[in-house]
Design a protein around this motif. Sequence first.
Motif, PDB file in Angstrom:
ATOM      1  N   ARG A 177       0.688  -1.082  -0.128  1.00 43.81           N
ATOM      2  CA  ARG A 177       0.170  -0.128  -0.093  1.00 43.81           C
ATOM      3  C   ARG A 177       0.963   1.148  -0.075  1.00 43.81           C
ATOM      4  O   ARG A 177       2.149   1.193   0.417  1.00 43.81           O
ATOM      5  CB  ARG A 177      -0.783  -0.027   1.182  1.00 43.81           C
ATOM      6  CG  ARG A 177      -1.916  -0.943   1.328  1.00 43.81           C
ATOM      7  CD  ARG A 177      -2.691  -0.886   2.773  1.00 43.81           C
ATOM      8  NE  ARG A 177      -3.510  -0.027   2.721  1.00 43.81           N
ATOM      9  CZ  ARG A 177      -3.432   1.287   3.338  1.00 43.81           C
ATOM     10  NH1 ARG A 177      -2.331   1.236   4.093  1.00 43.81           N
ATOM     11  NH2 ARG A 177      -4.031   2.019   3.473  1.00 43.81           N
ATOM     12  N   LEU A 178       0.353   2.232  -0.570  1.00 41.11           N
ATOM     13  CA  LEU A 178       0.753   3.602  -0.296  1.00 41.11           C
ATOM     14  C   LEU A 178       0.514   4.116   1.109  1.00 41.11           C
ATOM     15  O   LEU A 178      -0.653   4.475   1.319  1.00 41.11           O
ATOM     16  CB  LEU A 178       0.361   4.495  -1.429  1.00 41.11           C
ATOM     17  CG  LEU A 178       0.858   6.216  -1.129  1.00 41.11           C
ATOM     18  CD1 LEU A 178       2.197   6.088  -1.562  1.00 41.11           C
ATOM     19  CD2 LEU A 178      -0.051   7.089  -1.764  1.00 41.11           C
ATOM     20  N   VAL A 190       1.551  10.214   1.874  1.00 45.00           N
ATOM     21  CA  VAL A 190       2.224  11.173   1.067  1.00 45.00           C
ATOM     22  C   VAL A 190       2.526  12.513   2.024  1.00 45.00           C
ATOM     23  O   VAL A 190       1.744  12.558   2.677  1.00 45.00           O
ATOM     24  CB  VAL A 190       1.371  11.776  -0.233  1.00 45.00           C
ATOM     25  CG1 VAL A 190       2.177  12.881  -0.821  1.00 45.00           C
ATOM     26  CG2 VAL A 190       1.192  10.858  -1.050  1.00 45.00           C
ATOM     27  N   LEU A 195      -7.668  10.268   4.547  1.00 46.14           N
ATOM     28  CA  LEU A 195      -8.411  10.013   3.496  1.00 46.14           C
ATOM     29  C   LEU A 195      -8.983   8.477   3.505  1.00 46.14           C
ATOM     30  O   LEU A 195      -8.569   7.774   4.366  1.00 46.14           O
ATOM     31  CB  LEU A 195      -7.485  10.197   2.135  1.00 46.14           C
ATOM     32  CG  LEU A 195      -6.842  11.641   1.985  1.00 46.14           C
ATOM     33  CD1 LEU A 195      -5.960  11.529   0.833  1.00 46.14           C
ATOM     34  CD2 LEU A 195      -8.073  12.789   2.059  1.00 46.14           C
ATOM     35  N   PRO A 196     -10.019   8.322   2.890  1.00 42.60           N
ATOM     36  CA  PRO A 196     -10.412   7.074   2.937  1.00 42.60           C
ATOM     37  C   PRO A 196      -9.503   5.750   2.783  1.00 42.60           C
ATOM     38  O   PRO A 196      -9.867   4.563   2.958  1.00 42.60           O
ATOM     39  CB  PRO A 196     -11.654   7.093   1.946  1.00 42.60           C
ATOM     40  CG  PRO A 196     -12.139   8.230   1.547  1.00 42.60           C
ATOM     41  CD  PRO A 196     -10.713   9.306   1.931  1.00 42.60           C
ATOM     42  N   ASN A 197      -8.537   5.941   1.864  1.00 41.92           N
ATOM     43  CA  ASN A 197      -7.570   4.987   1.426  1.00 41.92           C
ATOM     44  C   ASN A 197      -6.353   5.219   1.972  1.00 41.92           C
ATOM     45  O   ASN A 197      -5.463   4.093   1.438  1.00 41.92           O
ATOM     46  CB  ASN A 197      -7.680   4.765  -0.020  1.00 41.92           C
ATOM     47  CG  ASN A 197      -7.266   5.885  -0.859  1.00 41.92           C
ATOM     48  OD1 ASN A 197      -7.346   7.080  -0.422  1.00 41.92           O
ATOM     49  ND2 ASN A 197      -6.728   5.639  -2.278  1.00 41.92           N
ATOM     50  N   THR A 198      -5.698   6.292   2.239  1.00 43.02           N
ATOM     51  CA  THR A 198      -4.429   6.479   2.501  1.00 43.02           C
ATOM     52  C   THR A 198      -4.349   7.733   3.591  1.00 43.02           C
ATOM     53  O   THR A 198      -5.422   8.354   3.830  1.00 43.02           O
ATOM     54  CB  THR A 198      -3.478   6.499   1.253  1.00 43.02           C
ATOM     55  OG1 THR A 198      -1.943   6.605   1.735  1.00 43.02           O
ATOM     56  CG2 THR A 198      -3.988   7.655   0.545  1.00 43.02           C
ATOM     57  N   ILE A 214      -2.415  11.672   3.993  1.00 37.46           N
ATOM     58  CA  ILE A 214      -1.505  12.744   3.798  1.00 37.46           C
ATOM     59  C   ILE A 214      -0.885  13.300   5.167  1.00 37.46           C
ATOM     60  O   ILE A 214      -1.721  13.455   6.301  1.00 37.46           O
ATOM     61  CB  ILE A 214      -2.298  14.166   3.258  1.00 37.46           C
ATOM     62  CG1 ILE A 214      -3.016  13.617   1.912  1.00 37.46           C
ATOM     63  CG2 ILE A 214      -1.229  15.148   2.958  1.00 37.46           C
ATOM     64  CD1 ILE A 214      -2.092  12.961   0.826  1.00 37.46           C
TER      65      ILE A 214
END
Lengths: 134, 134
Positions: free
Chosen positions: A4-5, A8, A48-51, A53
């Motif tokens: 997964r990322l 960022v 965020l829903p998937n990763t 910041i």
Amino acid sequence: MIGRLNHVAIAVPDLQAAAAQYADVLGARVGAPQDEPEHGVTVVFIELPNTKIELLYPLGENSPIRGFLDRNPSGGIHHICYEVDDINAARDRLGAQGARVLGDGEPRIGAHGKPVLFLHPKDFNGTLIELEQV
Amino acid sequence: MIGRLNHVAIAVPDLQAAAAQYADVLGARVGAPQDEPEHGVTVVFIELPNTKIELLYPLGENSPIRGFLDRNPSGGIHHICYEVDDINAARDRLGAQGARVLGDGEPRIGAHGKPVLFLHPKDFNGTLIELEQV
């Protein structure tokens, strides 16, 4: 190898303003600032829903992002972090391929309390890549 | 307002080398190069479990990433893309908050065939942000 990322990371010149902007202008879910004195940063997480910041702001005299902000006064994307299952296997694979790991080449404990490596941006399209064992 | 991180776009000076590196050194799932002449780029998608990396390479004379690569010969992270449900609502919210949208301020059709906006990096911590309606 990479999964997964994880996040960022964006270095910002004004943490309060950047956090408010993500909350108010972009309507994101924004956490409270967290000082990480061992890593020389104060961090605000944007969920965020998937990763995630991570907004980074320098903390202390020897912050690793101070130079980046000197060169990029408006801020900018500092690094991206990919998850790996086994940081030592990642280190060995990278070494065998001739990719440079920053520092002494060994994993160290990152800002999330987990083992991490940073790869040399010159070897990876000008992108600072963190690998984090999860 | 913003939802998932749709992708991170990395401009690269050698698309074949970058794609091979993501496949062989980083062990990621890498797609075939796709020319997008209307957007002036050739793209390789890296499929991560939770999001995508887009490797961008200039296509044609007026590629929007040519100048970026001139300034960053090693490559670098070009933009990040957040998903939104309603691009016109996003435009209106941004306008009401004084955030600048690039171009004429109106959504246009992006590289995935969906309406997009780009926000001014100077207003967003030196980060070029794409919003894509999904």
